[in-house]
Design a protein around this motif. Structure first.
Motif, PDB file in Angstrom:
ATOM      1  N   ARG A 288      54.699  90.213  46.109  1.00 11.32           N
ATOM      2  CA  ARG A 288      55.422  89.817  45.346  1.00 11.32           C
ATOM      3  C   ARG A 288      56.493  91.239  44.464  1.00 11.32           C
ATOM      4  NH1 ARG A 288      50.004  90.308  42.613  1.00 11.32           N
ATOM      5  NH2 ARG A 288      49.318  87.632  43.139  1.00 11.32           N
ATOM      6  N   ASN A 289      57.293  90.752  44.959  1.00 10.54           N
ATOM      7  CA  ASN A 289      58.911  92.300  44.189  1.00 10.54           C
ATOM      8  C   ASN A 289      58.721  92.036  42.494  1.00 10.54           C
ATOM      9  OD1 ASN A 289      60.030  90.146  43.566  1.00 10.54           O
ATOM     10  ND2 ASN A 289      61.203  90.132  45.567  1.00 10.54           N
ATOM     11  N   LEU A 290      59.541  92.771  42.737  1.00  9.99           N
ATOM     12  CA  LEU A 290      60.066  93.289  40.859  1.00  9.99           C
ATOM     13  C   LEU A 290      60.023  91.915  40.552  1.00  9.99           C
ATOM     14  CD1 LEU A 290      60.263  95.548  38.666  1.00  9.99           C
ATOM     15  CD2 LEU A 290      62.210  96.378  39.668  1.00  9.99           C
ATOM     16  N   VAL A 291      61.358  91.277  41.564  1.00  9.32           N
ATOM     17  CA  VAL A 291      61.394  89.729  40.341  1.00  9.32           C
ATOM     18  C   VAL A 291      60.399  88.569  40.482  1.00  9.32           C
ATOM     19  CG1 VAL A 291      63.690  88.617  41.529  1.00  9.32           C
ATOM     20  CG2 VAL A 291      63.821  90.551  42.465  1.00  9.32           C
ATOM     21  N   THR A 292      59.602  88.575  41.019  1.00  9.44           N
ATOM     22  CA  THR A 292      58.786  87.881  40.638  1.00  9.44           C
ATOM     23  C   THR A 292      58.251  88.220  39.710  1.00  9.44           C
ATOM     24  OG1 THR A 292      58.446  87.877  43.293  1.00  9.44           O
ATOM     25  CG2 THR A 292      57.028  86.665  42.045  1.00  9.44           C
ATOM     26  N   TRP A 293      57.390  89.480  39.624  1.00  7.26           N
ATOM     27  CA  TRP A 293      57.244  90.047  38.487  1.00  7.26           C
ATOM     28  C   TRP A 293      57.874  89.501  37.406  1.00  7.26           C
ATOM     29  CZ3 TRP A 293      51.881  92.161  37.728  1.00  7.26           C
ATOM     30  CH2 TRP A 293      50.683  92.152  38.911  1.00  7.26           C
ATOM     31  N   THR A 294      58.824  89.851  37.115  1.00  7.71           N
ATOM     32  CA  THR A 294      59.612  90.117  35.876  1.00  7.71           C
ATOM     33  C   THR A 294      60.445  88.700  35.674  1.00  7.71           C
ATOM     34  OG1 THR A 294      60.947  92.076  36.657  1.00  7.71           O
ATOM     35  CG2 THR A 294      62.103  90.505  34.850  1.00  7.71           C
ATOM     36  N   ALA A 295      60.524  87.350  36.590  1.00 15.08           N
ATOM     37  CA  ALA A 295      60.598  86.295  36.603  1.00 15.08           C
ATOM     38  C   ALA A 295      59.206  85.342  35.762  1.00 15.08           C
ATOM     39  CB  ALA A 295      60.883  85.462  37.412  1.00 15.08           C
ATOM     40  N   LEU A 296      58.455  85.870  36.155  1.00 20.01           N
ATOM     41  CA  LEU A 296      57.509  85.408  35.532  1.00 20.01           C
ATOM     42  C   LEU A 296      57.704  85.961  33.706  1.00 20.01           C
ATOM     43  CD1 LEU A 296      55.214  83.350  34.918  1.00 20.01           C
ATOM     44  CD2 LEU A 296      53.366  84.880  36.484  1.00 20.01           C
ATOM     45  N   ILE A 297      57.355  87.598  33.891  1.00 20.08           N
ATOM     46  CA  ILE A 297      57.500  87.653  32.090  1.00 20.08           C
ATOM     47  C   ILE A 297      58.490  87.293  31.404  1.00 20.08           C
ATOM     48  CG2 ILE A 297      57.467  89.938  31.701  1.00 20.08           C
ATOM     49  CD1 ILE A 297      56.232  91.519  33.711  1.00 20.08           C
ATOM     50  N   SER A 298      59.615  87.629  31.834  1.00 21.67           N
ATOM     51  CA  SER A 298      60.629  86.380  31.143  1.00 21.67           C
ATOM     52  C   SER A 298      60.781  84.639  30.215  1.00 21.67           C
ATOM     53  CB  SER A 298      61.820  86.568  32.044  1.00 21.67           C
ATOM     54  OG  SER A 298      62.438  87.648  32.343  1.00 21.67           O
ATOM     55  N   GLY A 299      58.993  84.445  31.466  1.00 20.44           N
ATOM     56  CA  GLY A 299      59.316  82.999  31.052  1.00 20.44           C
ATOM     57  C   GLY A 299      58.170  82.845  29.470  1.00 20.44           C
ATOM     58  N   TYR A 300      56.360  83.340  29.732  1.00 17.44           N
ATOM     59  CA  TYR A 300      56.131  83.967  29.037  1.00 17.44           C
ATOM     60  C   TYR A 300      56.788  84.403  27.506  1.00 17.44           C
ATOM     61  CZ  TYR A 300      52.009  83.673  32.055  1.00 17.44           C
ATOM     62  OH  TYR A 300      51.177  83.994  33.064  1.00 17.44           O
ATOM     63  N   ALA A 301      57.305  85.619  27.421  1.00 13.37           N
ATOM     64  CA  ALA A 301      58.546  86.410  25.993  1.00 13.37           C
ATOM     65  C   ALA A 301      59.938  84.817  25.949  1.00 13.37           C
ATOM     66  CB  ALA A 301      59.113  87.036  27.098  1.00 13.37           C
ATOM     67  N   GLN A 302      60.338  83.809  26.502  1.00 17.34           N
ATOM     68  CA  GLN A 302      61.067  82.840  26.220  1.00 17.34           C
ATOM     69  C   GLN A 302      59.907  81.735  25.631  1.00 17.34           C
ATOM     70  OE1 GLN A 302      63.664  81.024  30.193  1.00 17.34           O
ATOM     71  NE2 GLN A 302      63.726  79.474  28.213  1.00 17.34           N
ATOM     72  N   TRP A 303      58.786  81.959  26.083  1.00 16.44           N
ATOM     73  CA  TRP A 303      58.267  80.327  25.434  1.00 16.44           C
ATOM     74  C   TRP A 303      57.390  81.009  24.578  1.00 16.44           C
ATOM     75  CZ3 TRP A 303      60.028  75.282  25.620  1.00 16.44           C
ATOM     76  CH2 TRP A 303      60.464  75.421  26.740  1.00 16.44           C
ATOM     77  N   GLY A 304      57.290  82.319  24.239  1.00 15.33           N
ATOM     78  CA  GLY A 304      56.339  82.816  23.014  1.00 15.33           C
ATOM     79  C   GLY A 304      54.843  82.914  23.465  1.00 15.33           C
ATOM     80  N   GLN A 305      54.458  83.836  24.736  1.00 15.45           N
ATOM     81  CA  GLN A 305      53.764  83.344  24.548  1.00 15.45           C
ATOM     82  C   GLN A 305      53.125  85.531  25.303  1.00 15.45           C
ATOM     83  OE1 GLN A 305      51.449  81.477  28.316  1.00 15.45           O
ATOM     84  NE2 GLN A 305      52.047  79.399  27.587  1.00 15.45           N
ATOM     85  N   ALA A 306      52.928  85.857  24.144  1.00 15.23           N
ATOM     86  CA  ALA A 306      53.421  87.104  23.688  1.00 15.23           C
ATOM     87  C   ALA A 306      51.978  87.893  24.240  1.00 15.23           C
ATOM     88  CB  ALA A 306      53.218  87.420  21.857  1.00 15.23           C
TER      89      ALA A 306
END
Length: 416
Positions: free
Chosen positions: A130-148
C-alpha cells in the motif's frame, strides 16, 4: 489420436503461455491507438462509448493504465454498475495478478465514493503493498459516509507507516466534527500543527467546520474563545470554501449577525460567491440577533437582487431559502407565492414544503390546497410535508380530513 493431439496442444499452450513472444510493430501501434481512444473517451465523460470500445479489444492488450482510467471515470461520473461490471471482467480474465497498486487504489477510491466500504476495506486488506494514496482513499471514504470510528482508527494506523498529507488530515477532521468526541479532533489539530499542515487550506477549512460543530451553541458568544474564528483569521491563503465554511459555521450556531457581516466583508473584498454562500446567508437572516428588523429586511432584498443579477435565482434551493427568509421576516405572503410560482419547472418536494410552511399559520386552507396540487403533480411527500399538512388541519379543526392524511402517512411508511 485426436485426443492425444489435443492434450499435446493443451500442454504446449500451458508451457508457452508464460513466454512473452514479440508482437508485430503494426499490432502494437494499433492497440496503443485504441487504448488511447478508450482513455480519451473516458476522460471526456463518454464512459459507455469507452467501455464498449474497451470490451471489443483482445484481453491481452488491456493494461493497468486503461483500467485505472476507466475506474476513475466510473467514480467521477457516478456510474456504479459500470464499475462493478468492469471489476468483475478484470477478475474473471485474470488481467492483473497480483493486483496492481495503481489500479487497486482507483478501485478503493471508486468503492469508497459509492459507499461500498466493505468492498473497499476488503481490497485494502488484501493488498500486498500500500502507499499513502491507498490509506487516504479509504480514510476519505469512511469520513464521507459518517464512519467516524473507522476513520480515526485507520488514520492512527496510517501514522505508523506514513506521514499523512493534507487530504488525510482534512478527512479525519471532518469526521471528528460530525460525530466523534471533540478531544480526538483537537488531537488531530495538534498533530497538524506539529507537522506544519494547519496552514494548508484544506486542513484549515476542515478545522473551521469541525470547531463550528463541536462548540457549545447554548453559551453566550465570545469571539476570544471561538476556535473556528481563530483558525479563519490565521489562514492566509483562504479560498471560497474557507469563507463559506466560516459563514456556515456562524449560521449553524445561530450567529446571523456575524454571518451577514462576514458576507459583507467578502463582497467588499471583491470575492466571488456561490450557491452555498447564498444559502447560508439567507438561512442566517432569521437568527440575526442585535440587528434591526428593518435593516435585515433591506439586506434580504439586496441579496434577492444580487441573486437575480448573478443568475443564482434560477436554482431551486436558493429560491426556497429566499422564500423562507421573506416569510420569517414577515414579508408579504403574496410575494413569497410569486417567487415559488416562478420556479414551476424546477420545484421539488423541499420547495413545496417550504411554501406550505409559509401558508400553514396565516392561511392553512391555502397550505392544504398546495398539498393537493403537489399530489396531482405526482410528487411524493416526505415526513416534513406531512407534519405541515397535519398542522394545517389542526388549525382548521377538521378531524375527518386529518384522519385521511394520517392514513396517507402510514401508507407512505412514516407512521413508525
Amino acid at each position: 489420436m485426436l485426443r492425444a493431439c489435443a492434450r499435446a496442444c493443451l500442454l504446449s499452450s500451458r508451457t508457452y503461455s508464460s513466454i512473452n513472444f514479440p508482437t508485430p510493430p503494426s499490432l502494437n501501434l494499433q492497440t496503443n491507438n485504441l487504448l488511447s481512444q478508450v482513455r480519451a473517451l473516458a476522460t471526456r465523460g463518454q464512459l459507455n462509448q469507452a467501455l464498449l470500445l474497451f470490451y471489443t479489444l483482445q484481453p491481452p492488450t488491456h493494461c493497468n493504465q486503461t483500467y485505472a482510467t476507466l475506474f476513475h471515470a466510473c467514480a467521477r461520473h457516478h456510474c456504479l454498475q459500470q464499475g462493478l461490471s468492469l471489476h468483475h471482467y478484470m477478475v474473471a480474465h485474470n488481467h492483473i495478478t497480483p493486483p496492481d497498486l495503481f489500479v487497486s487504489n482507483h478501485l478503493i477510491n471508486m468503492y469508497a465514493k459509492f459507499g461500498y466500504l466493505h468492498h473497499a476495506r476488503q481490497l485494502f486488506d488484501e493488498m500486498p503493498r500500500r502507499n499513502l494514496v491507498t490509506w487516504t482513499a479509504l480514510i476519505s471514504g469512511y469520513a464521507q459516509w459518517g464512519q467516524a470510528v473507522n476513520c480515526f482508527r485507520l488514520f492512527a494506523g496510517l501514522l505508523v507507516h506514513y506521514r499523512p498529507n493534507e487530504f488525510a488530515f482534512a478527512s479525519v477532521l471532518t469526521s471528528c466534527g460530525d460525530s466523534y468526541d471533540d478531544g480526538y479532533g483537537r488531537q488531530v489539530h495538534a498533530l497538524a500543527l506539529k507537522m506544519s499542515l494547519d496552514a494548508c487550506v484544506y486542513v484549515a477549512n476542515a478545522l473551521i467546520t469541525m470547531y463550528s460543530k463541536i462548540c457549545d451553541h447554548r453559551a453566550v458568544y465570545d469571539v476570544s474563545k471561538d476556535e473556528a474564528w481563530k483558525v479563519f483569521r490565521s489562514t492566509e491563503s483562504r479560498n471560497l470554501i474557507t469563507w463559506n465554511s466560516m459563514i456556515a459555521g456562524f449560521h449553524c450556531r445561530r450567529l446571523g449577525a456575524q454571518a451577514i457581516d462576514l458576507f459583507i466583508q467578502m463582497h467588499l473584498h471583491g470575492l466571488g460567491f456561490d450557491r452555498a454562500t447564498l444559502l447560508s446567508v439567507f438561512s442566517s437572516l432569521n437568527g440575526s440577533n442585535g440587528l434591526d428588523d428593518i435593516v435585515v429586511a433591506k439586506f434580504c432584498y439586496q441579496l434577492h437582487c444580487l441573486a437575480i443579477k448573478t443568475g443564482f435565482i434560477l436554482k431551486i434551493e436558493v429560491v426556497t431559502a429566499l422564500v423562507k427568509a421573506y416569510s420569517d421576516l414577515g414579508g408579504n405572503i403574496a410575494d413569497c407565492y410569486m417567487l415559488f410560482s416562478e420556479t414551476s419547472c424546477h420545484r421539488d418536494i423541499v420547495a413545496w414544503t417550504g411554501i406550505m410552511t409559509t401558508f400553514s399559520e396565516c392561511d392553512p386552507e391555502e397550505s392544504l390546497s398546495l398539498f393537493r396540487q403537489l399530489r396531482r403533480e405526482n410528487l411524493a411527500p416526505d415526513r416534513y410535508t406531512f407534519s405541515i399538512v397535519l398542522k394545517a388541519y389542526a388549525s382548521l379543526a377538521t378531524e375527518h380530513h386529518a384522519s385521511a392524511v394520517h392514513s396517507q402517512v402510514i401508507k407512505a411508511g412514516f407512521g413508525g
